[in-house]
Every structure is written in C-alpha cells, then in structure tokens.
Design a protein around this motif. Structure first.
Motif, PDB file in Angstrom:
ATOM      1  N   UNK A  39      68.298  42.686   8.303  1.00  0.00           N
ATOM      2  CA  UNK A  39      67.631  43.742   7.532  1.00  0.00           C
ATOM      3  C   UNK A  39      66.192  43.922   8.011  1.00  0.00           C
ATOM      4  N   UNK A  40      65.489  42.812   8.222  1.00  0.00           N
ATOM      5  CA  UNK A  40      64.094  42.895   8.654  1.00  0.00           C
ATOM      6  C   UNK A  40      63.964  43.549  10.022  1.00  0.00           C
ATOM      7  N   UNK A  41      64.857  43.212  10.952  1.00  0.00           N
ATOM      8  CA  UNK A  41      64.774  43.788  12.290  1.00  0.00           C
ATOM      9  C   UNK A  41      64.985  45.303  12.256  1.00  0.00           C
ATOM     10  N   UNK A  42      65.896  45.774  11.397  1.00  0.00           N
ATOM     11  CA  UNK A  42      66.068  47.218  11.246  1.00  0.00           C
ATOM     12  C   UNK A  42      64.860  47.837  10.557  1.00  0.00           C
ATOM     13  N   UNK A  60      71.907  29.511  10.872  1.00  0.00           N
ATOM     14  CA  UNK A  60      71.658  30.376   9.725  1.00  0.00           C
ATOM     15  C   UNK A  60      72.948  30.834   9.074  1.00  0.00           C
ATOM     16  N   UNK A  61      73.023  30.720   7.749  1.00  0.00           N
ATOM     17  CA  UNK A  61      74.192  31.172   7.006  1.00  0.00           C
ATOM     18  C   UNK A  61      74.122  32.654   6.696  1.00  0.00           C
ATOM     19  N   UNK A  62      75.069  33.166   5.920  1.00  0.00           N
ATOM     20  CA  UNK A  62      75.101  34.595   5.605  1.00  0.00           C
ATOM     21  C   UNK A  62      73.811  35.132   4.987  1.00  0.00           C
ATOM     22  N   UNK A  63      73.175  34.355   4.090  1.00  0.00           N
ATOM     23  CA  UNK A  63      71.931  34.809   3.473  1.00  0.00           C
ATOM     24  C   UNK A  63      70.856  35.015   4.531  1.00  0.00           C
ATOM     25  N   UNK A  64      70.685  34.021   5.388  1.00  0.00           N
ATOM     26  CA  UNK A  64      69.619  34.055   6.385  1.00  0.00           C
ATOM     27  C   UNK A  64      69.857  35.162   7.404  1.00  0.00           C
ATOM     28  N   UNK A  93      60.612  50.434  -8.373  1.00  0.00           N
ATOM     29  CA  UNK A  93      61.832  49.666  -8.179  1.00  0.00           C
ATOM     30  C   UNK A  93      61.587  48.609  -7.117  1.00  0.00           C
ATOM     31  N   UNK A  94      61.805  47.353  -7.466  1.00  0.00           N
ATOM     32  CA  UNK A  94      61.497  46.270  -6.532  1.00  0.00           C
ATOM     33  C   UNK A  94      62.613  45.238  -6.568  1.00  0.00           C
ATOM     34  N   UNK A  95      63.098  44.906  -5.382  1.00  0.00           N
ATOM     35  CA  UNK A  95      64.132  43.883  -5.238  1.00  0.00           C
ATOM     36  C   UNK A  95      63.464  42.687  -4.574  1.00  0.00           C
ATOM     37  N   UNK A  96      63.330  41.594  -5.315  1.00  0.00           N
ATOM     38  CA  UNK A  96      62.589  40.447  -4.797  1.00  0.00           C
ATOM     39  C   UNK A  96      63.537  39.403  -4.222  1.00  0.00           C
ATOM     40  N   UNK A  97      63.303  39.062  -2.951  1.00  0.00           N
ATOM     41  CA  UNK A  97      64.101  38.037  -2.296  1.00  0.00           C
ATOM     42  C   UNK A  97      63.549  36.647  -2.619  1.00  0.00           C
ATOM     43  N   UNK A  98      64.415  35.640  -2.447  1.00  0.00           N
ATOM     44  CA  UNK A  98      63.949  34.271  -2.554  1.00  0.00           C
ATOM     45  C   UNK A  98      62.852  34.030  -1.515  1.00  0.00           C
ATOM     46  N   UNK A  99      61.974  33.077  -1.790  1.00  0.00           N
ATOM     47  CA  UNK A  99      60.787  32.874  -0.967  1.00  0.00           C
ATOM     48  C   UNK A  99      61.124  32.571   0.491  1.00  0.00           C
ATOM     49  N   UNK A 100      62.212  31.814   0.733  1.00  0.00           N
ATOM     50  CA  UNK A 100      62.547  31.471   2.116  1.00  0.00           C
ATOM     51  C   UNK A 100      62.959  32.701   2.911  1.00  0.00           C
ATOM     52  N   UNK A 101      63.709  33.593   2.272  1.00  0.00           N
ATOM     53  CA  UNK A 101      64.137  34.808   2.964  1.00  0.00           C
ATOM     54  C   UNK A 101      62.975  35.778   3.142  1.00  0.00           C
ATOM     55  N   UNK A 102      62.132  35.883   2.121  1.00  0.00           N
ATOM     56  CA  UNK A 102      60.967  36.768   2.223  1.00  0.00           C
ATOM     57  C   UNK A 102      60.039  36.305   3.341  1.00  0.00           C
TER      58      UNK A 102
END
Length: 384
Positions: free
Chosen positions: A77-80, A67-71, A1-10
């Motif tokens: 999420x990454x910091x956690x 940074x907007x809601x996406x960013x 199971x893989x959830x792929x983020x847009x390249x900028x967020x990844x």
C-alpha cells in the motif's frame, strides 16, 4: 475519516515512503514506467536490498524478514501511495510460487535459484486454445521416461502467461486423468514447448500463450502431490489477490490526494473547484470509497495472518472492492482534472488503463462475487 494502523505498520509505511522519495524518485524521474530498463530495475532492487526492504518477502529461514500478510499488505500500500509506478520493484518477488517446493531436492534445484534471482518462473494457469483451435484442459499423463524414471507427458495450451517470454520455467497447472490436478515445473525451452505471439495489455504488461506437445516432465518437477495442484495454485492466487488489493488502495489514496490539490488550486471560474458543491460531492465519493476499501483490506490481511477459515473469501471480497474502488476513483479524478488528464502519458491516463486491467487480473469481479455468494449460501450471513 481516519484509518489508523498499528504502530509497527505505520512505521514501516513511513520508512518506505521516505526511502522512495530519497532513493527511487531521483533515478526514475522521466522514465517511462511501462518500459523500464532491466538495469534500472536491478538498481532499484540493489538499493532496496541495502535498505533492508527487499528482504521483507524472503522467508526468515532463508535470511529474510519473513513478512506476513499484514506487513506485506502495508508495504505494498505504501509503495503505491508514493505515486511512483516503479516503486513496486522495491519489494522483491521472493520465491513466488516456488515456495511450494517442499523437499530438499526441489529446494536446491528450484526454490533457491529463484530466491537468489538466478532463475525466474512464470505461472501458467489459464487454459487457452491450441494452434488447431481446440480447447482442452492441459493434461499430464503418468509415464516412464526414456531414462527409466517416473514422470509425465504434458499436452495442452496455456494463455496469458505473464512474464513467460522472459522466464526460465513455467509452473503449469495440469489435469492428471482420474487423479486430479498437478503443478508441474517445465523448462520454457524444453522439447515440445512452443510460445505464441507476445501480447501487450492496455496497462503495458505483456503475456504469452504457450503450447505443450507431449512434453516430458520428470516426477522431480512435481510440486506437492497429484490431486492438490489446484488448491496449491489457488493459495498462490490468494496471495496475489491480497497484493493487488493493497496496490489498489494505495493508488486510490494517492489519486485522492492528487485530486484534492487540483480542486483546491486556481480555476478559471475565479474560485477553486473545491468551493463548488458538485465537485465536493464527487470528491466525497472518492474519499468514502477509498476508506471502505482500505478498511476491508486490513481486515482481510488480519484474517489471512490468523489463517481464519473465512480468509479466502475475505481476500476475494477485498480484491473485488479495492479494484472497483480504484477504477471509480481514477474515473472521478479525471472528471475533476478535466481534459488535461486525458492526454497520453498523464499519470491519471496511465492509471486508468492499469485500473481497468486490475478489475480482471487475479480473478474478475464477476467471479469473485460468485465466490462470496457461494460462501454465504453455505455458511450463512453470520460467517463474514
């Protein structure tokens, strides 16, 4: 199971994880995450600022990255996901609720001091019992102050004011009779303001009750207009809910990764727990739960970014799903780790207490369920 983020967020998440590993982990190793020194928090902020991350929450017109809601969702999420409880200090709070200051006078007097870290403000939303045992909505009565200017007289009580004990200002939601609610900025040490006993939650955070006895507040301290206080307060809570959901998803992913390492390791039975079907089933529940919460999180972030009409309901839904997901995931992880994870100070023991608190913070699950049901009853199941 893989959830792929847009390249900028990844890419942002990858850079944040690398930054925490290189710059934050070495200076926080062995530090109690529930009582970090102020100097350490400042050092984390300094390093984050130098790396360009601290500015993510600062609006562009103030020199930040806006940074907007996406960013912001991806960053939190990454910091956690880093697994470091103190990594949350990497992102500055920005102006916080003071972003609601919308005129030049308030910008100079209230907004910029918070943005620049010179002042701090705590949000006083929840009603509380007064010292005499009565519970009445905090009221602000229009009046003319002693200096001849327009203002308000505020009386009432607020509870669970997080950070109130160390703040300079309290942003109070008050009811103005016959006009609606207002957001008023009150000096914490103003005449008529008193603080109750500091309370510590099971997750290590602290909260104070505050009591207001005919406190004079000039009209220049009114954020927005009388009548839009509660809607503006809910906008702030909406941002906080999305942030909490991102934290929960990141932590759930970290817990799942930690648990996989545990069950793939040696076990007294002679074979790894991962070979046992019962352990496999528990772990699969953790994976599926986290995947569903993460999918909901980014859909809500996209809705908030686009300012869709259903965004508030979607954010409420994802906060509910993510906080419940984290609590179940940590509980299952403790079951698979065994008695060691019950010891005080174990990362899962600490996170269990945190996850329990997050099921109530920024709106308990039961309240959020009512929000979702009300929306669907009004708009139909096709509305989500």
């Amino acid at each position: 199971m893989h959830f792929e983020l847009e390249s900028d967020l990844a890419d942002l998440q990858s850079r944040l994880l690398d930054f925490v590993a290189r710059e934050i982990n070495p200076i926080t190793d062995g530090v109690d995450p529930e009582s970090p020194a102020a100097e350490l928090r400042r050092e984390i902020a300094r390093r984050s600022h130098n790396a360009g991350f601290y500015q993510l929450v600062v609006p562009e017109h103030d020199g930040g990255l806006g940074g907007g809601p996406r960013v912001i969702t991806a960053a939190r999420e990454a910091l956690a996901l880093s697994g470091n409880p103190l990594a949350s200090h990497v992102l500055g709070s920005g102006p916080g609720i003071m972003r609601l200051a919308d005129n030049d006078q308030q910008r100079d007097a209230l907004y910029l001091p918070v943005l620049e870290g010179e002042k701090s403000a705590a949000f006083a939303f929840t009603e509380a019992l007064r010292p005499d045992g009565l519970r009445e909505p905090t009221q602000a009565v229009r009046t003319t102050l002693n200096d001849g200017t327009d203002g308000f007289i505020v009386s009432g009580a607020k509870g669970f004011v997080t950070g109130g004990a160390s703040s300079d200002w309290l942003v109070v939601v008050a009811n103005v009779p016959d006009e609606g609610t207002a957001l008023l900025v009150i000096d914490r040490d103003a005449e008529g303001v008193s603080e109750g006993d500091l309370g510590a939650s099971m997750d290590g955070s602290t909260h104070s009750p505050f009591f207001f006895d005919r406190v004079e507040v000039p009209s220049s301290r009114l954020l927005g207009h009388v009548g839009d206080g509660l809607p503006r307060a809910m906008q702030n809570i909406d941002r906080m809910r999305l942030g909490v959901a991102a934290d929960c998803v990141g932590w759930a992913r970290w817990v799942t990764r930690l648990t996989l390492e545990r069950i793939e390791g040696p076990h007294r039975s002679g074979q790894p727990l991962a070979e046992q079907q019962q352990a496999q089933a528990i772990f699969a529940d953790m994976v599926a739960d986290t995947f569903a919460a993460r999918t909901s999180l980014y859909q809500a972030a996209e809705a908030r970014e686009a300012d869709e009409s259903t965004a508030g309901t979607q954010v409420a839904t994802t906060k509910w799903l993510a906080s419940e997901c984290l609590h179940r995931t940590v509980d299952r992880a403790i079951q698979l780790h065994g008695a060691q994870a019950l010891l005080r100070g174990h990362p899962l023991e600490r996170l269990y207490r945190t996850s329990r608190s997050l099921r109530i913070a920024e709106g308990p699950t039961e309240l959020l369920r009512l929000t979702v049901t009300r929306h669907v009853r009004q708009n139909g199941v096709e509305s989500l």
